[in-house]
Design a protein around this motif. Structure first.
Motif, mmCIF file in Angstrom:
data_model
loop_
_atom_site.group_PDB
_atom_site.id
_atom_site.type_symbol
_atom_site.label_atom_id
_atom_site.label_comp_id
_atom_site.label_asym_id
_atom_site.label_seq_id
_atom_site.Cartn_x
_atom_site.Cartn_y
_atom_site.Cartn_z
ATOM 1 N N THR A 44 0.855 -1.184 0.000
ATOM 2 C CA THR A 44 0.000 0.000 0.000
ATOM 3 C C THR A 44 0.887 1.228 0.000
ATOM 4 O O THR A 44 1.823 1.318 0.789
ATOM 5 C CB THR A 44 -0.896 0.032 1.259
ATOM 6 O OG1 THR A 44 -1.595 -1.199 1.351
ATOM 7 C CG2 THR A 44 -1.870 1.177 1.216
ATOM 8 N N VAL A 45 0.610 2.174 -0.874
ATOM 9 C CA VAL A 45 1.363 3.428 -0.920
ATOM 10 C C VAL A 45 0.594 4.477 -0.132
ATOM 11 O O VAL A 45 -0.600 4.684 -0.342
ATOM 12 C CB VAL A 45 1.589 3.896 -2.369
ATOM 13 C CG1 VAL A 45 2.296 5.247 -2.395
ATOM 14 C CG2 VAL A 45 2.398 2.860 -3.142
ATOM 15 N N VAL A 46 1.304 5.111 0.804
ATOM 16 C CA VAL A 46 0.720 6.170 1.633
ATOM 17 C C VAL A 46 1.562 7.416 1.419
ATOM 18 O O VAL A 46 2.788 7.378 1.563
ATOM 19 C CB VAL A 46 0.727 5.770 3.126
ATOM 20 C CG1 VAL A 46 0.171 6.882 3.974
ATOM 21 C CG2 VAL A 46 -0.057 4.498 3.327
ATOM 22 N N SER A 90 9.057 1.049 3.075
ATOM 23 C CA SER A 90 10.051 1.317 2.042
ATOM 24 C C SER A 90 9.694 2.645 1.386
ATOM 25 O O SER A 90 8.519 2.977 1.242
ATOM 26 C CB SER A 90 10.043 0.187 1.011
ATOM 27 O OG SER A 90 10.899 0.487 -0.061
ATOM 28 N N ARG A 91 10.697 3.403 0.986
ATOM 29 C CA ARG A 91 10.439 4.669 0.298
ATOM 30 C C ARG A 91 9.754 4.383 -1.032
ATOM 31 O O ARG A 91 10.100 3.450 -1.735
ATOM 32 C CB ARG A 91 11.734 5.424 0.035
ATOM 33 C CG ARG A 91 12.423 5.868 1.294
ATOM 34 C CD ARG A 91 12.097 7.280 1.576
ATOM 35 N NE ARG A 91 12.759 7.666 2.810
ATOM 36 C CZ ARG A 91 12.283 8.585 3.595
ATOM 37 N NH1 ARG A 91 11.188 9.205 3.272
ATOM 38 N NH2 ARG A 91 12.891 8.893 4.694
ATOM 39 N N CYS A 119 11.894 2.127 8.981
ATOM 40 C CA CYS A 119 11.835 0.698 8.668
ATOM 41 C C CYS A 119 10.460 0.072 8.837
ATOM 42 O O CYS A 119 10.121 -0.859 8.109
ATOM 43 C CB CYS A 119 12.820 -0.066 9.548
ATOM 44 S SG CYS A 119 14.512 0.460 9.348
ATOM 45 N N PHE A 120 9.678 0.531 9.813
ATOM 46 C CA PHE A 120 8.444 -0.160 10.167
ATOM 47 C C PHE A 120 7.289 0.809 10.393
ATOM 48 O O PHE A 120 7.489 1.944 10.809
ATOM 49 C CB PHE A 120 8.609 -0.973 11.468
ATOM 50 C CG PHE A 120 9.640 -2.040 11.396
ATOM 51 C CD1 PHE A 120 9.407 -3.209 10.686
ATOM 52 C CD2 PHE A 120 10.857 -1.895 12.037
ATOM 53 C CE1 PHE A 120 10.347 -4.200 10.618
ATOM 54 C CE2 PHE A 120 11.817 -2.881 11.980
ATOM 55 C CZ PHE A 120 11.556 -4.043 11.267
ATOM 56 N N TYR A 121 6.085 0.298 10.157
ATOM 57 C CA TYR A 121 4.852 0.920 10.646
ATOM 58 C C TYR A 121 4.502 0.154 11.909
ATOM 59 O O TYR A 121 4.360 -1.072 11.883
ATOM 60 C CB TYR A 121 3.721 0.805 9.624
ATOM 61 C CG TYR A 121 2.361 1.090 10.221
ATOM 62 C CD1 TYR A 121 1.967 2.393 10.492
ATOM 63 C CD2 TYR A 121 1.491 0.058 10.539
ATOM 64 C CE1 TYR A 121 0.729 2.652 11.059
ATOM 65 C CE2 TYR A 121 0.254 0.314 11.098
ATOM 66 C CZ TYR A 121 -0.118 1.608 11.365
ATOM 67 O OH TYR A 121 -1.339 1.858 11.930
ATOM 68 N N LEU A 138 5.490 6.634 1.219
ATOM 69 C CA LEU A 138 6.023 5.346 1.663
ATOM 70 C C LEU A 138 5.192 4.191 1.125
ATOM 71 O O LEU A 138 3.997 4.339 0.876
ATOM 72 C CB LEU A 138 6.012 5.266 3.193
ATOM 73 C CG LEU A 138 6.843 6.271 3.962
ATOM 74 C CD1 LEU A 138 6.634 6.076 5.461
ATOM 75 C CD2 LEU A 138 8.305 6.147 3.613
ATOM 76 N N GLN A 139 5.836 3.056 0.990
ATOM 77 C CA GLN A 139 5.148 1.804 0.705
ATOM 78 C C GLN A 139 5.056 1.034 2.010
ATOM 79 O O GLN A 139 6.066 0.839 2.684
ATOM 80 C CB GLN A 139 5.929 0.953 -0.289
ATOM 81 C CG GLN A 139 5.952 1.462 -1.680
ATOM 82 C CD GLN A 139 6.727 0.533 -2.599
ATOM 83 O OE1 GLN A 139 7.533 -0.274 -2.156
ATOM 84 N NE2 GLN A 139 6.477 0.654 -3.881
#
Length: 152
Positions: A44-46, A90-91, A119-121, A138-139
């Motif tokens: 998912t791209v945010v 990930s960017r 690195c993490f959500y 971010l992905q």
């Protein structure tokens, strides 16, 4: 050829004289397990682009949540469906999204980005409301654990 200079023999060739750095070899190894397309179960791209005139990000976000009918950020969080699992970050190369999002999507993206480090959500972590955290794309990657262990 060896020359004798004042009683010492000296070679004209370079010899390893034993310094620790003289026997060092370095290799650069790069690998990314996410290059395997079977690893990502969901991507998912945010993205969010804050207006340039915003100086206090928290006040801006509270103003956005009030447009949704919520008085606090935690009240808005309860109305929205945020990811409940820890995800890899990930960017993204996608452009930042500015005014084209609805108020609900803007607040949702802001709350997700506020819980993402490099690195993490992390869903249980506190919100960090800074321009650096929110102004990015971010992905969010959910790893397919079954395929991860099949890589061996």
């Amino acid at each position: 050829m060896v020359e004798n200079i004042s009683g010492y023999s000296r070679s004209k060739q370079l010899n390893n004289i034993g310094f620790p750095g003289s026997r060092r070899r370095s290799l650069s190894i790069n690998s990314n397990f996410m290059d395997n397309h079977q690893m990502a179960e969901e991507v998912t791209v945010v993205s969010l682009l804050l207006p340039h005139d915003i100086t206090n990000v928290e006040k801006w976000l509270i103003a956005q949540t009030s447009k949704m009918g919520c008085h606090t950020i935690t009240e808005a969080e309860k109305k929205l469906t945020l990811p409940g699992d820890k995800l890899l970050v990930s960017r993204s190369n996608d452009d930042l999204v500015d005014g084209s999002l609805s108020i609900v999507d803007t607040v949702r993206n802001a709350l997700i980005l506020a819980r993402c480090n490099d690195c993490f959500y992390m869903p249980g972590s506190p919100f960090i409301l800074t321009r650096k955290r929110l102004d990015r794309s971010l992905q969010l990657i959910k790893v397919n654990i079954k395929n991860y262990y099949d890589l061996d």
